[in-house]
Design a protein around this motif. Structure first.
Motif, PDB file in Angstrom:
ATOM      1  N   VAL A 336      -4.885   3.134  -0.031  1.00  0.00           N
ATOM      2  CA  VAL A 336      -4.145   3.178  -1.067  1.00  0.00           C
ATOM      3  C   VAL A 336      -3.724   4.470  -0.647  1.00  0.00           C
ATOM      4  O   VAL A 336      -3.944   5.172  -0.507  1.00  0.00           O
ATOM      5  CB  VAL A 336      -4.624   3.116  -2.699  1.00  0.00           C
ATOM      6  CG1 VAL A 336      -3.657   3.833  -3.905  1.00  0.00           C
ATOM      7  CG2 VAL A 336      -4.859   1.796  -2.658  1.00  0.00           C
ATOM      8  N   ARG A 363      -0.536  -0.568   0.353  1.00  0.00           N
ATOM      9  CA  ARG A 363      -0.572  -0.392  -1.448  1.00  0.00           C
ATOM     10  C   ARG A 363      -0.186   0.727  -1.545  1.00  0.00           C
ATOM     11  O   ARG A 363      -0.770   1.865  -1.141  1.00  0.00           O
ATOM     12  CB  ARG A 363      -1.852  -0.786  -0.996  1.00  0.00           C
ATOM     13  CG  ARG A 363      -2.580  -1.564  -0.664  1.00  0.00           C
ATOM     14  CD  ARG A 363      -4.101  -2.694  -1.533  1.00  0.00           C
ATOM     15  NE  ARG A 363      -5.214  -1.818  -0.300  1.00  0.00           N
ATOM     16  CZ  ARG A 363      -6.226  -2.222  -1.133  1.00  0.00           C
ATOM     17  NH1 ARG A 363      -6.959  -2.266  -2.068  1.00  0.00           N
ATOM     18  NH2 ARG A 363      -7.140  -1.722  -0.011  1.00  0.00           N
ATOM     19  N   GLY A 468      -5.033   4.303  -8.394  1.00  0.00           N
ATOM     20  CA  GLY A 468      -5.387   4.448  -7.349  1.00  0.00           C
ATOM     21  C   GLY A 468      -6.733   3.564  -6.951  1.00  0.00           C
ATOM     22  O   GLY A 468      -7.162   3.694  -5.742  1.00  0.00           O
ATOM     23  N   TRP A 471      -7.747   0.622  -7.469  1.00  0.00           N
ATOM     24  CA  TRP A 471      -7.296  -0.685  -6.703  1.00  0.00           C
ATOM     25  C   TRP A 471      -8.422  -0.838  -4.852  1.00  0.00           C
ATOM     26  O   TRP A 471      -7.955  -1.412  -4.252  1.00  0.00           O
ATOM     27  CB  TRP A 471      -5.841  -0.025  -6.031  1.00  0.00           C
ATOM     28  CG  TRP A 471      -4.564  -1.449  -5.931  1.00  0.00           C
ATOM     29  CD1 TRP A 471      -5.263  -3.039  -5.707  1.00  0.00           C
ATOM     30  CD2 TRP A 471      -3.816  -1.228  -5.483  1.00  0.00           C
ATOM     31  NE1 TRP A 471      -3.833  -3.366  -4.937  1.00  0.00           N
ATOM     32  CE2 TRP A 471      -3.383  -2.332  -4.888  1.00  0.00           C
ATOM     33  CE3 TRP A 471      -2.383  -0.074  -5.222  1.00  0.00           C
ATOM     34  CZ2 TRP A 471      -2.057  -2.779  -4.303  1.00  0.00           C
ATOM     35  CZ3 TRP A 471      -1.304  -1.072  -5.415  1.00  0.00           C
ATOM     36  CH2 TRP A 471      -1.318  -1.522  -4.727  1.00  0.00           C
ATOM     37  N   ALA A 472      -8.444   0.781  -4.757  1.00  0.00           N
ATOM     38  CA  ALA A 472      -8.795   1.012  -3.454  1.00  0.00           C
ATOM     39  C   ALA A 472     -10.307   0.653  -3.241  1.00  0.00           C
ATOM     40  O   ALA A 472     -11.040   0.507  -2.303  1.00  0.00           O
ATOM     41  CB  ALA A 472      -8.954   2.860  -3.276  1.00  0.00           C
ATOM     42  N   THR A 477      -4.860  -6.026  -7.090  1.00  0.00           N
ATOM     43  CA  THR A 477      -4.120  -4.810  -7.812  1.00  0.00           C
ATOM     44  C   THR A 477      -4.052  -5.615  -9.354  1.00  0.00           C
ATOM     45  O   THR A 477      -3.748  -4.654  -9.955  1.00  0.00           O
ATOM     46  CB  THR A 477      -2.513  -5.681  -6.965  1.00  0.00           C
ATOM     47  OG1 THR A 477      -2.905  -6.312  -5.722  1.00  0.00           O
ATOM     48  CG2 THR A 477      -1.598  -5.697  -7.585  1.00  0.00           C
TER      49      THR A 477
END
Length: 523
Positions: A336, A363, A468, A471-472, A477
């Motif tokens: 990300v 992303r 972040g 999401w990583a 999402t």
């Protein structure tokens, strides 16, 4: 998750129950009125009051009020029912419930408990003795526009009384979809809403006007509505716990999330530091902060656990298109990329964001100055679709992104956010009270956490780092977006409980994050 609906969707639920399940509409009204009476009875018991005024319109909301009056009278509460309208305006179930009350009011044993007043003008409220409680059953979820005539007069009177006020389904004068108030609106202490939460209770002026919201079941299983613009939810603690990644026993720093951050410039190092530390404290395995060479030494000393990389910068110490020349490997490495906090407003920083967005398929979490540059740059905006992007604007930033003024945004926050994400194929975290997360298909999440103490600089930088990191690690999402907003608000709530709201700072949230995540991991 708690389901949220529009007025049209709720009306479709009622129709389905009546037409497909064979539930008489009178049963729905009876159950709704009983729920209102239960809440009213609890309020009266807590205050020691023994009398109530219920103001009713001629529609189904008024019918719910008539039923509530009957149940309260049965409990020994003295009730004055005021019909603001003409009896001839009552049809169907509301008319039947009014006739029951009229019959009861004529019985000798009821004359001291039930007073029935028909007042089309609303003038009689001015002479009414202040009760211990008021129930607002004037208008329901179908109301649009502004209150006029006797209704406006009655609402003004209600708001002058210093007694608990309960609204039936939605405060009269509030738009059930947008939370808009065109002129005046009942300011309720509690709102008993039927079946599902309504979006207008949660956005705009809804939270201010609704008070405590009680979602009441109608005694039947309601069918989840078909949603015209996308589904809507309020995430709960268990939903966030389920969405958080479960770390494997053999996890290592490169398997739990690698984040590259483009942030900082001369005079704006704090934003970069907050974002990087927030990502680490939210579970990222490795964080690289790429920052202009002019501020590299400051951030390298400040951030022990973060890898800080100096980039070629512009003469004024900010990002420029050439800043990307030395980080090709890091762009490929990162799960990300977070871009924007503290990069500054310069023209060259805007050209950097444009060039960054030409990277295909990455992303991105864009925040702060990154959002401002996207708003000003047609090429950058056009490249949003090439990547998977989460944008985290506050109201002013979103207005610039969408080409709106702030007045337009407050007219229909949800609708405008949905239009924007569908047009640009991005995920949006629209910060505010409440923060609204909207996925590219229009699915929306109303965040229930957070507080007024979070209205201070740096809070958005912490949010970008949390989102972040989630999401990583998960790759999901929308769950990273709504869970990040929820945990950000919870950290703020816990910090406020310790410190109060007035002195709350972004660093306090940063320090609270380990405790917040520990509570979820322990469970």
């Amino acid at each position: 998750m708690d389901i949220v609906v529009t007025s049209a969707e709720m009306q479709a639920c009622d129709r389905y129950a009546i037409e497909r399940n064979g539930v008489p509409s009178s049963i729905l009204m009876e159950n709704a009125g009983r729920c209102v009476a239960d809440v009213a009875r609890d309020r009266l018991q807590s205050t020691g009051g023994k009398d109530a005024i219920i103001v009713c319109g001629t529609g189904r909301n008024g019918g719910d009020g008539f039923v509530a009056a009957r149940h309260l009278v049965e409990s020994g509460v003295r009730v004055r029912v005021m019909l603001i309208g003409r009896r001839t305006g009552l049809k169907g179930d509301p008319r039947a419930q009014f006739d029951i009350l009229r019959s009861l009011s004529r019985e000798s044993g009821m004359r001291d408990l039930l007073d029935l007043v028909v007042d089309p003008t609303g003038r009689s409220v001015a002479a009414a003795k202040q009760p211990a409680l008021i129930v607002d059953a004037l208008f329901g979820i179908g109301f649009r526009g502004r209150l006029t005539g006797g209704f406006r007069k009655v609402v003004a009177w209600i708001n002058l009384q210093r007694v608990p006020t309960i609204s039936v389904d939605i405060p009269s004068g509030l738009d059930a979809d947008t939370g808009r108030v065109a002129d005046v609106c009942v300011r309720a202490d509690s709102t008993v809403t039927m079946g599902f939460l309504k979006s207008g209770l949660l956005i705009g002026r809804g939270p201010e006007m609704s008070g405590e919201i009680v979602t009441a079941g109608l005694g039947i299983p309601l069918r989840t509505p078909r949603c015209s613009g996308g589904e809507m939810f309020v995430p709960q603690r268990d939903d966030v716990r389920t969405a958080l990644p479960r770390r494997r026993f053999d996890a290592h720093k490169h398997s739990v999330g690698k984040i590259l951050i483009f942030a900082g410039s001369v005079g704006y190092t704090g934003a970069a530091a907050l974002t990087a530390m927030s990502a680490l404290k939210s579970g990222a395995g490795a964080v690289i902060l790429a920052t202009p060479a002019s501020v590299h030494s400051i951030l390298a000393k400040k951030l022990t656990e973060v890898m800080v990389r100096p980039l070629k910068d512009s003469p004024d110490g900010a990002f420029c298109p050439e800043s990307l020349e030395s980080v090709g490997r890091e762009l490929d490495w990162a799960d990300v990329i977070i871009a924007g906090p503290g990069i500054g407003p310069t023209r060259l920083a805007g050209a950097f964001i444009e060039k960054l967005l030409k990277t295909s398929g990455k992303r991105f979490v864009f925040d702060a100055d990154g959002l401002s540059h996207i708003a000003q740059n047609n090429v950058a905006r056009g490249n949003l679709r090439k990547n998977r992007c989460i944008l985290t604007p506050h109201a002013g930033e979103f207005s610039r992104l969408a080409g709106l003024d702030n007045t337009e945004l407050e007219e229909d926050r949800l609708g405008l956010a949905r239009n924007y994400v569908k047009r640009n194929k991005i995920t949006l975290i629209l910060k505010g009270a409440p923060t609204l997360t909207v996925d590219s298909d229009g699915t929306a999440f109303f965040n229930p956490t957070g507080n007024r103490g979070m209205a201070t600089a740096g809070m958005g930088d912490v949010l970008a780092g949390i989102v972040g990191a989630l999401w990583a690690e998960t790759g999901d999402t929308i769950s990273a977006a709504y869970s990040g907003a929820y945990l950000h608000g919870e950290a703020g709530d816990q910090a406020m409980n310790r410190l109060g709201y007035r002195s709350l700072m972004a660093g306090d949230l940063l320090n609270q994050l380990p405790q917040v995540f520990k509570e979820y991991d322990d469970n």
